[in-house]
Design an enzyme around this catalytic site. Structure first.
Site: not given
Ligand code: HGA
Length: 607
Positions: A2, A27, A74, A98-99, A479, A483, A486, A502, A602
């Protein structure tokens, strides 16, 4: 994560606060709010969802004042809603945070036992109550904040505004970044210099434990022991234009296309192509005795680290251990003296990675950090700083920062190999030549954009997708799957191709596209065998390979993509392009919010 903006201005500041929030929008957030102090005291507007909702609220009910704080939230404590949105006002103080305040529960219980009434579910509201209580006891704002800060455990960046003091703004940071901006008769606070880019270029970065008292005419910074300190005042050199999309539809697309340029920029500071040498800012003597490298990162940066493990083992013949930061920190890792611990983070503020870095330092490791923000906490705390030069990355899904990380890590592997006497001059020259070819090869991959877009309709309807690769293409498969998850919200998994039989091969049916990354090279045939096992069970394969690879194995695939032929060393950088573009086009086809996917932030500054 945030964002915070604070302005002590010389005129109305509401619109400028919102513009500052816009620059922090990338973010990720789920609600937003502002609070101004004007002639009638506090005026607050908050709204759930996008900034457009806050702007609509402000258009319907304008807010006036020359001092204010603003926030994009956020949620960590309490669902995203208007009542939980910041700023939180209690009595004569308004707070944005923030936090996470880790001890908020006992603090809240004690405050409630005194009869204080909470209106939100957030941890943040305890800060507002604690400061308000000090103000009610007759302490002036600065003394009130000074009394409260030591009571807060956890991580925070704070901005506080006071009803009766329109010329005062107080900020504080511990474990979350906060920047002070200096203007002509104005003063600012922002989560980063980019938030302040259109307000000022003159900034100071607060250090952990610092707090700051801003007035229009003077800014006073104090450290955690309350001693006045000076922090360097520097020109950020950032412009608001860096946070614009130009002609691109999305930041992510712009950043994918910037990759050849920024990878070249990054390589420039690590290679001497004419001498055929890698040139990291570390004397070889410092690396020659490194016996083990421990890599720690999260998300996409973790996959960059996984690719690097192949390079470090192969070239430098050094033992490599790698883990995600949230696990590493708490699994009591055994770190031997003389080890190099390598931390990778776009923002340099990722809370889990930062905690892991501090743990490794306490265990006597030499700390190296690959970060994209050279003023970040990790950059400051590292012994060896290896910056990427990707420029601000705005899309929440990392693209250009990732390939720049790969470029730095390849150079590091070669440098370590040389320092350990594992690389002849000729081999070093060869590596440098191949790395220097990467930007052009990435450009050639970008030229395939229309062909990649044409694959999107094959993937977009799927509920599940598998990505397969071997060797360094295995982390690239991870990755690729990340992607897709996300930004297109498709359930996707990446597997080491040889691992399919397997277990995961049970998932194969006609509805599950299987994307195979198989550049020709030493592992090609093995990957193709695994691909055939999938095809034999009715799997629909999309094969991404070069001409030679497709000629050998392309028949019978659902689709193929012909990539430029690359040296195996740079294949991960080049194959990143189709992996990113495919996720992008699938997301666009599905109509998702590409740059700000749901639930994501972010830079993740909470553990
Ligand atoms: N813990 C606070 C602030 C969250 C935050 O920093 N988000 O990035 C809350 O949940 O409101």
């Amino acid at each position: 994560m945030c964002g915070i903006v604070g302005i002590l201005g010389r005129g109305e500041v509401a619109a400028r606060l919102v513009a500052g929030l816009r620059r922090l929008e990338y973010r990720g957030y789920d609600s937003a709010g502002i609070c101004l102090v004007g002639s009638d005291g506090f005026v607050r507007r908050r709204a759930e969802g996008k900034l457009a909702n806050l702007e609509a609220r402000l258009a319907a009910e304008p807010a006036h004042g020359a001092s204010g704080i603003a926030h994009t939230r956020w949620a960590t404590h309490g669902r995203p809603s208007e009542v939980n949105a910041h700023p939180h006002i209690v009595g004569d103080v308004a707070v944005v945070h923030n936090g996470i305040i880790e001890n908020f529960r006992p603090l809240r219980e004690a405050l409630e036992a005194e009869g204080r009434v909470f209106t939100s579910e957030t941890d943040t509201e305890v800060i507002a109550h604690l400061v308000a209580r000090e103000l009610e006891r007759g302490h002036p704002p600065v003394a009130a904040v000074q009394a409260v800060l030591p009571q807060l455990h956890g991580a925070f960046a704070l901005a506080l505004l006071f009803r009766n003091e329109p010329d005062l703004l107080i900020g504080a940071r511990l474990g979350a970044p906060l920047t002070v901006g200096f203007g002509d008769g104005e003063a600012y606070l922002g989560s980063d210099a980019l938030a302040l880019a259109d307000l000022t270029q003159e900034v100071s970065y607060l250090e952990d434990g610092d707090w700051v008292i801003l007035r229009r005419g003077a800014v006073e910074i104090r450290d955690r022991e309350n001693r006045p300190v000076t922090r360097p005042r520097i020109r950020s050199g950032l412009s608001g234009a860096l946070v614009e999309k130009g002609n691109y539809r999305h930041f992510m697309l712009k950043e994918i296309h910037e990759q050849p340029l920024v990878v070249a920029q990054t390589l420039q500071s690590y290679l001497k192509p004419l001498d055929g040498q890698v040139a990291l800012p570390i004397p070889d003597a410092r690396l020659e005795n490194v016996g083990r490298v421990t890599i720690v990162a999260c998300g996409t940066s973790f996959y960059a680290g996984m690719v690097a493990r192949y390079w470090l083992e192969r070239f430098a013949r050094v033992a490599v251990d790698i883990d995600v930061a949230s696990e590493f920190r708490y699994r009591e890792p055994v770190l031997e003296p003389g080890g190099l611990a390598l931390f990778i983070s776009q923002s340099g503020e990722t809370a889990d990675t930062l905690a892991a870095l501090r743990h490794a330092r306490a265990e006597g490791q030499t700390i190296a950090a690959v970060v994209n923000v050279p003023t970040s906490s990790m950059a400051r705390e590292a012994d060896i700083l290896l910056p990427t030069h990707a420029g601000p990355e705005i899309g929440v899904a990392s693209t250009k920062a990732f390939t720049c990380q790969l470029a730095v890590l390849a150079a590091l592997a070669a440098n370590l190999a040389r320092a350990r006497g594992r690389l002849s001059r000729e081999e070093e020259r060869e590596i440098v030549t191949h790395l220097a070819e990467a930007p052009a090869a990435m450009n050639a991959a970008l030229a395939l954009d229309p062909a990649i877009a044409a694959l999107a309709p094959l993937v977009a309807p799927a509920r599940d997708v598998l990505y397969l690769g071997r060797g360094p293409d295995y982390p690239m498969a991870l990755e690729g799957a990340l992607k897709l998850k996300e930004i297109s919200y498709i359930h996707a998994e990446g597997y080491a191709a040889g691992e399919m039989k397997h277990g995961p091969i049970a998932l194969i049916d006609e509805a599950v596209p299987v994307i195979v990354l198989a550049p020709s090279g030493p592992l090609f045939e093995k990957t193709v065998s695994n691909m055939q096992e999938v095809r034999a069970r009715g799997g629909k394969v999309i094969l991404i390979s070069d001409r030679e690879g497709l000629a050998a194995a392309g028949d019978g695939c659902l689709a193929t993509l012909e990539m430029p032929r690359t040296h195996p060393l740079i294949a991960p950088l080049v194959y990143a392009v189709p992996v990113q573009l495919l996720a992008y086009h699938v997301a666009v086809a599905k109509g998702t919010d590409v740059d700000q996917p749901r639930n994501l932030a972010k830079s993740v500054t909470v553990e």
